[in-house]
Design an enzyme around this catalytic site. Structure first.
Site: not given
Length: 158
Positions: A105-106, A111, A126
């Site tokens: 989905e992505s 970080h 998504c």
């Protein structure tokens, strides 16, 4: 060391450095999604390519613990009902971690700046995945004193 870094920036490196490089490529089985022809998301009635949450954790702890970060990203994936393809994390020295959970989905990226108690994350998903479900997981895992979330609905005009 400065000259060495300059060589890397222009694409030249010694054979000793090149020999140390290891490339890991994950080959994954295609994710079947027969119930959907597209993978667009709908947020508050708005159709978009995906929901992108920009997450800042302040006053957080455990930000140098690569195992905690790995477990937390996996918990986020489960909570969001997303499909994990691959996780890659890099531990910096003396401290800090950067990494990404690549999803069907992505992605979720992180970080960290442990000395500042700060972490920056992107949660972009998504389809029917629920990126909001990651926020309480992150807050709890890193014991964040303050969590800021900004939302972008990507690809509204397509």
């Amino acid at each position: 060391m400065t000259g060495h870094n300059a060589l890397l920036r222009v694409g030249k490196e010694s054979s000793a450095i090149a020999a140390k490089k290891v490339s890991h490529v994950a080959v994954v089985k295609p994710v079947e999604t027969p119930e959907r022809d597209d993978h667009f998301a709908v947020r508050n009635g708005v159709r978009c390519a995906g929901v992108h949450l920009i997450v800042d954790l302040h006053g957080a702890s455990g930000l140098d613990d690569i195992d905690l970060i790995d477990r937390t990203l996996r918990r986020c994936v489960d909570a969001a009902r997303a499909t994990l393809l691959h996780i890659h994390l890099h531990h910096f020295h003396p401290n800090g971690v950067s990494g990404v959970a690549v999803l069907a989905e992505s992605h979720i990226s992180i970080h960290t700046w442990p000395d500042a108690g700060y972490a920056a994350l992107d949660v972009f998903m998504c389809g029917k995945a629920d990126p909001d479900a990651c926020i309480p997981v992150l807050r709890e895992a890193f014991k964040a004193e303050r969590v800021e979330v900004n939302e972008i609905l990507r690809g509204q005009q397509i």
